[in-house]
Enzyme design. Structure first.
Site, short mmCIF file in Angstrom:
data_model
loop_
_atom_site.label_atom_id
_atom_site.label_comp_id
_atom_site.label_asym_id
_atom_site.label_seq_id
_atom_site.Cartn_x
_atom_site.Cartn_y
_atom_site.Cartn_z
N HIS A 156 45.68 42.30 45.70
CA HIS A 156 45.23 42.18 44.49
C HIS A 156 45.33 41.09 43.22
O HIS A 156 46.81 40.66 43.43
CB HIS A 156 46.63 43.19 43.74
CG HIS A 156 46.50 43.62 42.00
ND1 HIS A 156 46.89 43.13 41.10
CD2 HIS A 156 45.82 44.95 42.45
CE1 HIS A 156 46.34 43.53 39.88
NE2 HIS A 156 45.70 45.23 40.69
N ILE A 191 46.62 38.49 40.22
CA ILE A 191 47.12 38.68 39.72
C ILE A 191 48.00 39.58 39.99
O ILE A 191 47.94 40.95 40.74
CB ILE A 191 45.84 39.53 39.14
CG1 ILE A 191 44.66 38.96 38.33
CG2 ILE A 191 46.50 40.23 37.45
CD1 ILE A 191 43.30 39.38 37.75
N GLY A 228 50.16 44.84 36.96
CA GLY A 228 50.83 45.27 35.48
C GLY A 228 51.74 46.64 35.61
O GLY A 228 52.54 46.95 34.82
N VAL A 229 51.47 47.56 36.39
CA VAL A 229 51.66 49.26 36.37
C VAL A 229 53.94 47.78 37.47
O VAL A 229 54.66 48.29 37.25
CB VAL A 229 51.62 49.60 37.94
CG1 VAL A 229 51.44 49.23 39.71
CG2 VAL A 229 53.04 50.80 37.92
N GLU A 248 57.06 47.98 35.73
CA GLU A 248 58.33 48.22 37.28
C GLU A 248 59.30 46.84 36.68
O GLU A 248 60.59 47.49 36.21
CB GLU A 248 57.90 48.24 38.14
CG GLU A 248 59.46 48.55 39.45
CD GLU A 248 59.96 50.11 39.12
OE1 GLU A 248 60.70 50.28 39.18
OE2 GLU A 248 59.15 50.93 38.78
#
Length: 158
Positions: free
Chosen positions: A60, A66, A69-70, A74
């Site tokens: 990723h 990057i 976002g998830v 968290e």
């Protein structure tokens, strides 16, 4: 979020060792390195040091890492959960915090290796065992993400 604190407010922090005692998360899924500026279960700032060595960057994205976002969400949830667990432990109980929902999530700018993400958490409301928290992820003074997190606090033995 209310950044002003009364003169009688006592602030504290949580080291990595204290976070590991409070949360069930472990590497590579622990998204906070320490928590600073804790005000009971009202507000806190969690810290995530993003490094190139994170296993997530293998996929990723190769060549353009990057932080997902998830995982930022968290980190927000883990920061809120840790301060709730610390606060409730002071009241005489061992709890686990389970995420119930994420609302109003917005991602404004990516984070990557070398960034220090600050997770700014403020309690909106807590009724018995359900809490709602405003969360902002900030890098170098810029909001990169924000959300409202709803969580349920349950006894650890349930």
């Amino acid at each position: 979020m209310n950044d002003s604190l009364s003169q009688d407010t006592e602030l504290s922090a949580m080291s990595l060792a204290e976070i590991l005692k409070a949360l069930p998360h472990r590497y590579p899924f622990l998204m906070i390195d320490k928590i600073i500026k804790i005000n009971g279960d009202e507000t806190a700032v969690g810290i995530k040091n993003v490094t190139y060595n994170e296993p997530i960057f293998q996929g990723h994205f190769p060549g353009n890492p990057i932080f997902p976002g998830v995982l930022i969400i968290e980190g927000m949830a883990q920061t809120a959960g840790a301060i709730v667990i610390k606060h409730d432990a002071n009241e005489g109980g061992k709890n686990v915090v389970l995420m119930l929902g994420v609302d109003k999530a917005k991602f404004r700018k990516p984070a990557g290796p070398g960034d220090i993400i600050e997770f700014h958490i403020a309690k909106i409301q807590r009724r018995r065992n359900v809490g709602r928290y405003e969360a902002k992820a900030i890098v170098d003074g810029t909001i990169i993400a924000e959300a409202e997190i709803t969580a349920m606090i349950v006894k650890a033995d349930q």
